[in-house]
Design a protein around this motif. Sequence first.
Motif, PDB file in Angstrom:
ATOM      1  N   ALA A  68      36.885  42.863  43.107  1.00 23.56           N
ATOM      2  CA  ALA A  68      36.259  43.752  42.105  1.00 23.56           C
ATOM      3  C   ALA A  68      34.772  43.456  41.969  1.00 23.56           C
ATOM      4  CB  ALA A  68      36.960  43.589  40.759  1.00 23.56           C
ATOM      5  N   ILE A  69      34.427  42.176  41.932  1.00 31.48           N
ATOM      6  CA  ILE A  69      33.012  41.822  41.764  1.00 31.48           C
ATOM      7  C   ILE A  69      32.221  42.291  42.988  1.00 31.48           C
ATOM      8  CG2 ILE A  69      31.394  39.862  41.617  1.00 31.48           C
ATOM      9  CD1 ILE A  69      33.610  38.438  39.885  1.00 31.48           C
ATOM     10  N   ASN A  75      24.745  43.373  43.830  1.00 33.32           N
ATOM     11  CA  ASN A  75      23.694  42.365  43.658  1.00 33.32           C
ATOM     12  C   ASN A  75      24.224  41.000  43.251  1.00 33.32           C
ATOM     13  OD1 ASN A  75      21.697  44.094  44.460  1.00 33.32           O
ATOM     14  ND2 ASN A  75      21.336  44.845  42.376  1.00 33.32           N
ATOM     15  N   LEU A  76      25.539  40.835  43.368  1.00 32.87           N
ATOM     16  CA  LEU A  76      26.133  39.503  43.186  1.00 32.87           C
ATOM     17  C   LEU A  76      26.785  39.105  44.492  1.00 32.87           C
ATOM     18  CD1 LEU A  76      28.022  39.827  39.750  1.00 32.87           C
ATOM     19  CD2 LEU A  76      25.782  38.778  40.159  1.00 32.87           C
ATOM     20  N   ASN A  77      26.760  37.821  44.786  1.00 29.42           N
ATOM     21  CA  ASN A  77      27.541  37.280  45.900  1.00 29.42           C
ATOM     22  C   ASN A  77      28.788  36.653  45.291  1.00 29.42           C
ATOM     23  OD1 ASN A  77      25.419  37.790  47.765  1.00 29.42           O
ATOM     24  ND2 ASN A  77      24.398  35.896  47.138  1.00 29.42           N
ATOM     25  N   ASP A 206      29.375  43.483  27.902  1.00 29.99           N
ATOM     26  CA  ASP A 206      28.726  42.972  29.123  1.00 29.99           C
ATOM     27  C   ASP A 206      29.671  43.052  30.323  1.00 29.99           C
ATOM     28  OD1 ASP A 206      30.378  40.668  29.144  1.00 29.99           O
ATOM     29  OD2 ASP A 206      28.947  39.497  27.994  1.00 29.99           O
ATOM     30  N   ARG A 207      29.106  42.752  31.475  1.00 32.28           N
ATOM     31  CA  ARG A 207      29.846  42.839  32.740  1.00 32.28           C
ATOM     32  C   ARG A 207      31.116  41.989  32.727  1.00 32.28           C
ATOM     33  NH1 ARG A 207      28.752  38.641  36.325  1.00 32.28           N
ATOM     34  NH2 ARG A 207      26.504  38.559  35.992  1.00 32.28           N
ATOM     35  N   ASN A 208      31.033  40.786  32.158  1.00 34.64           N
ATOM     36  CA  ASN A 208      32.184  39.890  32.229  1.00 34.64           C
ATOM     37  C   ASN A 208      33.331  40.333  31.322  1.00 34.64           C
ATOM     38  OD1 ASN A 208      31.351  38.017  34.235  1.00 34.64           O
ATOM     39  ND2 ASN A 208      29.760  37.360  32.797  1.00 34.64           N
ATOM     40  N   PHE A 209      32.993  40.902  30.167  1.00 32.18           N
ATOM     41  CA  PHE A 209      34.074  41.451  29.334  1.00 32.18           C
ATOM     42  C   PHE A 209      34.686  42.656  30.038  1.00 32.18           C
ATOM     43  CE2 PHE A 209      32.145  39.472  25.390  1.00 32.18           C
ATOM     44  CZ  PHE A 209      33.231  38.668  25.124  1.00 32.18           C
ATOM     45  N   VAL A 215      40.235  44.220  35.236  1.00 28.47           N
ATOM     46  CA  VAL A 215      40.792  43.736  36.505  1.00 28.47           C
ATOM     47  C   VAL A 215      42.060  42.940  36.211  1.00 28.47           C
ATOM     48  CG1 VAL A 215      40.367  42.358  38.580  1.00 28.47           C
ATOM     49  CG2 VAL A 215      38.479  43.615  37.506  1.00 28.47           C
ATOM     50  N   LYS A 216      43.164  43.392  36.769  1.00 27.62           N
ATOM     51  CA  LYS A 216      44.435  42.693  36.548  1.00 27.62           C
ATOM     52  C   LYS A 216      44.908  42.076  37.852  1.00 27.62           C
ATOM     53  CE  LYS A 216      45.704  45.276  32.536  1.00 27.62           C
ATOM     54  NZ  LYS A 216      46.669  46.012  31.765  1.00 27.62           N
ATOM     55  N   THR A 217      45.244  40.808  37.804  1.00 26.87           N
ATOM     56  CA  THR A 217      45.670  40.128  39.034  1.00 26.87           C
ATOM     57  C   THR A 217      47.195  40.230  39.182  1.00 26.87           C
ATOM     58  OG1 THR A 217      46.155  37.979  38.061  1.00 26.87           O
ATOM     59  CG2 THR A 217      43.840  38.418  38.613  1.00 26.87           C
ATOM     60  N   ARG A 218      47.640  39.780  40.324  1.00 24.92           N
ATOM     61  CA  ARG A 218      49.082  39.813  40.589  1.00 24.92           C
ATOM     62  C   ARG A 218      49.833  39.006  39.529  1.00 24.92           C
ATOM     63  NH1 ARG A 218      51.898  36.207  44.325  1.00 24.92           N
ATOM     64  NH2 ARG A 218      54.000  37.008  44.638  1.00 24.92           N
ATOM     65  N   TYR A 219      49.386  37.785  39.257  1.00 29.81           N
ATOM     66  CA  TYR A 219      50.087  36.952  38.271  1.00 29.81           C
ATOM     67  C   TYR A 219      49.969  37.536  36.875  1.00 29.81           C
ATOM     68  CZ  TYR A 219      51.813  33.382  41.321  1.00 29.81           C
ATOM     69  OH  TYR A 219      52.546  32.721  42.288  1.00 29.81           O
ATOM     70  N   GLU A 220      48.829  38.115  36.591  1.00 33.00           N
ATOM     71  CA  GLU A 220      48.661  38.732  35.274  1.00 33.00           C
ATOM     72  C   GLU A 220      49.711  39.822  35.075  1.00 33.00           C
ATOM     73  OE1 GLU A 220      44.740  40.063  34.277  1.00 33.00           O
ATOM     74  OE2 GLU A 220      45.465  41.240  32.596  1.00 33.00           O
TER      75      GLU A 220
END
Length: 237
Positions: A68-69, A75-77, A206-209, A215-220
């Motif tokens: 996702a990022i 502009n982020l690695n 903000d971006r992180n919230f 973004v939901k992961t498999r375990y989530e």
Amino acid sequence: MSKGKLEKFSEISAMPHVFQNFNWKLPTLQNYKGEQVAMKGKWRSDFFKNDHPIVIELACGYGEYTMAIAERYPNLNVIGIDVKGNRIWRGAKFVQDKGLKNAAFVRTQIEQLLDCFEAEEVDEIWLTFPDPRKEHRRSRKRLTSARFLDLYRQILKKDGLVHLKTDSTLLYEYSLESLEENDCKIVVHYRDVYAANEKENLAAIDRNFDLATSVKTRYENIHAELGETIKYVRFKL
Ligand SMILES: C[S@@+](CC[C@H](N)C(=O)[O-])C[C@H]1O[C@@H](n2cnc3c(N)ncnc32)[C@H](O)[C@@H]1O
């Protein structure tokens, strides 16, 4: 039919954006040409070829946050790290298929972080649903124990953020205590980040919230189906 583990191992070994540690005692990583490469301190100059901030996702599994990022923020690695190659394959394949140039995966133990990054090389860390290690005797292995916080301190830039997402009440409560005990600064914490988002529209802040609530992961997904609330902690070291 889904691909078997061996096929996935073979595929990630040929991907230029995957680096693997085959020997926990050696500080180098193996690249897709089978060469031993020392990436510590060289991610920006030798791989990303830019000066953008570096975000790492630890215990990334399939690497949902890494994907996702990379896709949303050119502009982020971003670097996903996990010990299991067959899980990393999912994210690595996504990055390959999308032609993204700002993402990499490292297959190694998180304990080897100091072999992979130099001081202040990392701008932000995501801990996505790390194993809660329920038994007390295994608490040293929790990714928010003193031992791991000390590792993060040695690679994270000053004032860099660390994000923890977990379904585990045990890990959430343990983490809040461990962070206090280890002089970390808890920026925010929510026992139910989705309820908080409904109430306070966190995603707009903000971006992180936004990432934490979209973004939901498999375990989530597995744990949310079982009725667990999803916890989020943001802290500085
Ligand atoms: C519960 S899973 C979470 C995976 C993913 N983040 C998610 O939310 O779906 C924990 C992950 O941590 C990885 N892991 C556990 N201990 C590790 C270690 N010491 N070094 C690297 N990865 C580790 C496992 O391989 C596994 O993929």
